[in-house]
Design a protein around this motif. Structure first.
Motif, PDB file in Angstrom:
ATOM      1  N   MET A   1       0.847  -1.188   0.000  1.00  0.00           N
ATOM      2  CA  MET A   1       0.000   0.000   0.000  1.00  0.00           C
ATOM      3  C   MET A   1       0.887   1.243   0.000  1.00  0.00           C
ATOM      4  O   MET A   1       1.803   1.356   0.814  1.00  0.00           O
ATOM      5  N   LYS A   2       0.614   2.173  -0.901  1.00  0.00           N
ATOM      6  CA  LYS A   2       1.384   3.407  -1.000  1.00  0.00           C
ATOM      7  C   LYS A   2       0.647   4.515  -0.246  1.00  0.00           C
ATOM      8  O   LYS A   2      -0.483   4.858  -0.579  1.00  0.00           O
ATOM      9  N   ILE A   3       1.313   5.044   0.781  1.00  0.00           N
ATOM     10  CA  ILE A   3       0.655   5.945   1.733  1.00  0.00           C
ATOM     11  C   ILE A   3       1.174   7.371   1.609  1.00  0.00           C
ATOM     12  O   ILE A   3       2.387   7.592   1.495  1.00  0.00           O
ATOM     13  N   ALA A   4       0.245   8.337   1.664  1.00  0.00           N
ATOM     14  CA  ALA A   4       0.592   9.744   1.837  1.00  0.00           C
ATOM     15  C   ALA A   4       0.336  10.103   3.301  1.00  0.00           C
ATOM     16  O   ALA A   4      -0.758   9.845   3.822  1.00  0.00           O
ATOM     17  N   LEU A   5       1.338  10.657   3.954  1.00  0.00           N
ATOM     18  CA  LEU A   5       1.192  11.102   5.341  1.00  0.00           C
ATOM     19  C   LEU A   5       0.974  12.605   5.354  1.00  0.00           C
ATOM     20  O   LEU A   5       1.872  13.378   4.984  1.00  0.00           O
ATOM     21  N   LEU A   6      -0.200  13.034   5.773  1.00  0.00           N
ATOM     22  CA  LEU A   6      -0.519  14.457   5.866  1.00  0.00           C
ATOM     23  C   LEU A   6      -0.404  14.849   7.334  1.00  0.00           C
ATOM     24  O   LEU A   6      -1.305  14.611   8.131  1.00  0.00           O
ATOM     25  N   GLY A   7       0.747  15.413   7.678  1.00  0.00           N
ATOM     26  CA  GLY A   7       1.112  15.648   9.070  1.00  0.00           C
ATOM     27  C   GLY A   7       2.238  14.704   9.433  1.00  0.00           C
ATOM     28  O   GLY A   7       2.110  13.490   9.242  1.00  0.00           O
ATOM     29  N   TYR A   8       3.353  15.267   9.901  1.00  0.00           N
ATOM     30  CA  TYR A   8       4.528  14.435  10.131  1.00  0.00           C
ATOM     31  C   TYR A   8       5.148  14.760  11.491  1.00  0.00           C
ATOM     32  O   TYR A   8       6.344  14.962  11.623  1.00  0.00           O
ATOM     33  N   LYS A  29       4.876  12.870   2.162  1.00  0.00           N
ATOM     34  CA  LYS A  29       4.614  13.339   3.523  1.00  0.00           C
ATOM     35  C   LYS A  29       4.708  14.857   3.549  1.00  0.00           C
ATOM     36  O   LYS A  29       5.505  15.453   2.823  1.00  0.00           O
ATOM     37  N   SER A  30       3.844  15.463   4.339  1.00  0.00           N
ATOM     38  CA  SER A  30       3.804  16.921   4.412  1.00  0.00           C
ATOM     39  C   SER A  30       3.697  17.366   5.857  1.00  0.00           C
ATOM     40  O   SER A  30       3.142  16.668   6.711  1.00  0.00           O
ATOM     41  N   TRP A  31       4.260  18.535   6.131  1.00  0.00           N
ATOM     42  CA  TRP A  31       4.211  19.111   7.474  1.00  0.00           C
ATOM     43  C   TRP A  31       4.357  20.616   7.363  1.00  0.00           C
ATOM     44  O   TRP A  31       5.087  21.124   6.531  1.00  0.00           O
ATOM     45  N   VAL A  32       3.626  21.342   8.167  1.00  0.00           N
ATOM     46  CA  VAL A  32       3.606  22.815   8.199  1.00  0.00           C
ATOM     47  C   VAL A  32       3.595  23.345   6.763  1.00  0.00           C
ATOM     48  O   VAL A  32       2.590  23.247   6.083  1.00  0.00           O
ATOM     49  N   GLU A  33       4.706  23.887   6.276  1.00  0.00           N
ATOM     50  CA  GLU A  33       4.730  24.454   4.928  1.00  0.00           C
ATOM     51  C   GLU A  33       5.729  23.737   4.032  1.00  0.00           C
ATOM     52  O   GLU A  33       6.279  24.324   3.094  1.00  0.00           O
ATOM     53  N   SER A  34       5.972  22.477   4.295  1.00  0.00           N
ATOM     54  CA  SER A  34       6.925  21.728   3.501  1.00  0.00           C
ATOM     55  C   SER A  34       6.354  20.352   3.173  1.00  0.00           C
ATOM     56  O   SER A  34       5.431  19.875   3.821  1.00  0.00           O
ATOM     57  N   SER A  35       6.900  19.721   2.144  1.00  0.00           N
ATOM     58  CA  SER A  35       6.454  18.378   1.772  1.00  0.00           C
ATOM     59  C   SER A  35       7.585  17.636   1.067  1.00  0.00           C
ATOM     60  O   SER A  35       8.571  18.238   0.633  1.00  0.00           O
ATOM     61  N   GLU A  36       7.391  16.318   0.952  1.00  0.00           N
ATOM     62  CA  GLU A  36       8.399  15.469   0.319  1.00  0.00           C
ATOM     63  C   GLU A  36       7.688  14.345  -0.422  1.00  0.00           C
ATOM     64  O   GLU A  36       6.793  13.704   0.123  1.00  0.00           O
ATOM     65  N   GLU A  47      -4.041  11.145   7.843  1.00  0.00           N
ATOM     66  CA  GLU A  47      -3.915  12.540   8.251  1.00  0.00           C
ATOM     67  C   GLU A  47      -3.906  12.674   9.774  1.00  0.00           C
ATOM     68  O   GLU A  47      -4.896  12.388  10.434  1.00  0.00           O
ATOM     69  N   PHE A  48      -2.765  13.077  10.316  1.00  0.00           N
ATOM     70  CA  PHE A  48      -2.637  13.446  11.729  1.00  0.00           C
ATOM     71  C   PHE A  48      -1.849  14.746  11.765  1.00  0.00           C
ATOM     72  O   PHE A  48      -0.616  14.739  11.694  1.00  0.00           O
ATOM     73  N   SER A  49      -2.541  15.874  11.833  1.00  0.00           N
ATOM     74  CA  SER A  49      -1.839  17.157  11.785  1.00  0.00           C
ATOM     75  C   SER A  49      -2.239  18.021  12.978  1.00  0.00           C
ATOM     76  O   SER A  49      -1.992  17.656  14.121  1.00  0.00           O
ATOM     77  N   SER A  50      -2.883  19.133  12.720  1.00  0.00           N
ATOM     78  CA  SER A  50      -3.343  20.039  13.780  1.00  0.00           C
ATOM     79  C   SER A  50      -4.759  20.472  13.442  1.00  0.00           C
ATOM     80  O   SER A  50      -5.186  20.367  12.277  1.00  0.00           O
ATOM     81  N   PRO A  51      -5.521  20.970  14.428  1.00  0.00           N
ATOM     82  CA  PRO A  51      -6.885  21.419  14.130  1.00  0.00           C
ATOM     83  C   PRO A  51      -6.921  22.483  13.035  1.00  0.00           C
ATOM     84  O   PRO A  51      -7.866  22.520  12.238  1.00  0.00           O
ATOM     85  N   GLU A  52      -5.878  23.306  12.964  1.00  0.00           N
ATOM     86  CA  GLU A  52      -5.834  24.381  11.970  1.00  0.00           C
ATOM     87  C   GLU A  52      -5.593  23.853  10.555  1.00  0.00           C
ATOM     88  O   GLU A  52      -6.040  24.454   9.576  1.00  0.00           O
ATOM     89  N   ALA A  53      -4.886  22.724  10.442  1.00  0.00           N
ATOM     90  CA  ALA A  53      -4.498  22.206   9.124  1.00  0.00           C
ATOM     91  C   ALA A  53      -5.388  21.072   8.629  1.00  0.00           C
ATOM     92  O   ALA A  53      -5.356  20.723   7.444  1.00  0.00           O
ATOM     93  N   ASN A  57      -6.026  19.652   4.685  1.00  0.00           N
ATOM     94  CA  ASN A  57      -5.416  18.357   4.364  1.00  0.00           C
ATOM     95  C   ASN A  57      -6.441  17.359   3.844  1.00  0.00           C
ATOM     96  O   ASN A  57      -6.186  16.624   2.882  1.00  0.00           O
ATOM     97  N   ILE A  58      -7.602  17.307   4.496  1.00  0.00           N
ATOM     98  CA  ILE A  58      -8.659  16.386   4.060  1.00  0.00           C
ATOM     99  C   ILE A  58      -9.162  16.771   2.667  1.00  0.00           C
ATOM    100  O   ILE A  58      -9.353  15.922   1.798  1.00  0.00           O
ATOM    101  N   LYS A  59      -9.341  18.085   2.442  1.00  0.00           N
ATOM    102  CA  LYS A  59      -9.746  18.562   1.113  1.00  0.00           C
ATOM    103  C   LYS A  59      -8.725  18.161   0.060  1.00  0.00           C
ATOM    104  O   LYS A  59      -9.074  17.709  -1.041  1.00  0.00           O
ATOM    105  N   LYS A  60      -7.440  18.340   0.398  1.00  0.00           N
ATOM    106  CA  LYS A  60      -6.366  18.006  -0.547  1.00  0.00           C
ATOM    107  C   LYS A  60      -6.456  16.538  -0.970  1.00  0.00           C
ATOM    108  O   LYS A  60      -6.338  16.220  -2.155  1.00  0.00           O
ATOM    109  N   ALA A  61      -6.690  15.662  -0.008  1.00  0.00           N
ATOM    110  CA  ALA A  61      -6.776  14.229  -0.318  1.00  0.00           C
ATOM    111  C   ALA A  61      -8.009  13.916  -1.150  1.00  0.00           C
ATOM    112  O   ALA A  61      -7.925  13.215  -2.168  1.00  0.00           O
TER     113      ALA A  61
END
Length: 236
Positions: A1-8, A29-36, A47-53, A57-61
């Motif tokens: 399974m190929k996973i995208a991690l939204l929140g690192y 994987k993405s965090w704050v204002e960076s991604s890889e 997706e495990f990030s912050s209430p603000e993000a 993140n959910i919309k992006k997915a």
């Protein structure tokens, strides 16, 4: 399974380690204002990030047509909006306040206990949760889920933090050093106290549950819960 991690953060890193140990790969994987990496290469997003993000993140997915498993709490005023977006996109979405298998079993036990205790009005029910100092939202999403399941059967009208009203279910939220998550439901009378307790010993339970949910969701369409994942929908 190929996973995208939204929140690192701590959870994202734990999920990454356990996913790799299980033979999965992390392609984005993405965090704050960076991604890889490339989100287009993923088969599912966790997706495990912050209430603000969380909402972005959910919309992006969903807009990338990725099944999305979200465990961030503190953003639920936008939950219905995300459900509508998922339905509009014919997507796949699971939100849980807690992905731990043990906690989800605890949810079902708590709901059964609330149903059982409903006729015994001499018992006053309350909820207590304790988490680490870095946790931003209070009460925890897990405590809110516990309280809402109690309110289905209890005569109390609503829950609130540290309430002293007889008509309100009181939740006490404590923040202490290096506590992974403890939740206690107490039914107290003049004669005795009945308590239910779940105590997490590590973040691995949350991470394993999120990976399990992602595996289950990958080829499905719709909005689901951990009850669906664990086959607890008939346990009510």
């Amino acid at each position: 399974m190929k996973i995208a991690l939204l929140g690192y953060g701590k959870m994202g890193k734990t999920i990454e380690r356990l996913a790799l140990e299980s033979g999965h790969s992390i392609v984005f994987k993405s965090w704050v204002e960076s991604s890889e990496g490339n989100i287009e290469d993923a088969e599912v997003a966790i997706e495990f990030s912050s209430p603000e993000a969380a909402v972005s993140n959910i919309k992006k997915a969903l807009e990338a047509d990725l099944p999305i498993v979200s465990g961030t709490t503190g953003w639920l005023e936008s939950y219905d909006e995300m459900v509508k977006l998922c339905e509009k996109r014919n997507g796949s979405f699971i939100y849980a306040s807690n992905f731990s298998v043990g906690v989800n079993l605890f949810f079902s036990i708590n709901e059964y206990a609330a149903k059982l205790m409903a006729q015994w009005k001499e018992y006053d029910v309350s909820v207590e949760e304790t988490h680490h100092l870095e946790k931003k939202d209070a009460p925890s999403g897990t405590a809110i889920t516990i309280a809402e399941n109690i309110l289905k059967y209890n005569s109390k009208k609503e829950w609130n933090l540290d309430s002293t009203s007889d008509e309100v279910l009181s939740i006490t939220a404590k923040r202490e050093e290096d506590v992974k998550g403890t939740h206690i439901v107490s039914y107290e009378s003049n004669i005795d106290t009945i308590s239910l307790k779940h105590e997490a010993h590590s973040r691995e339970g949350f991470a394993k549950g999120a990976i399990l949910a992602a595996e289950w969701l990958k080829d499905k369409k719709g909005v689901f819960s951990m009850k669906d994942v664990l086959g607890l929908t008939n346990a009510d």
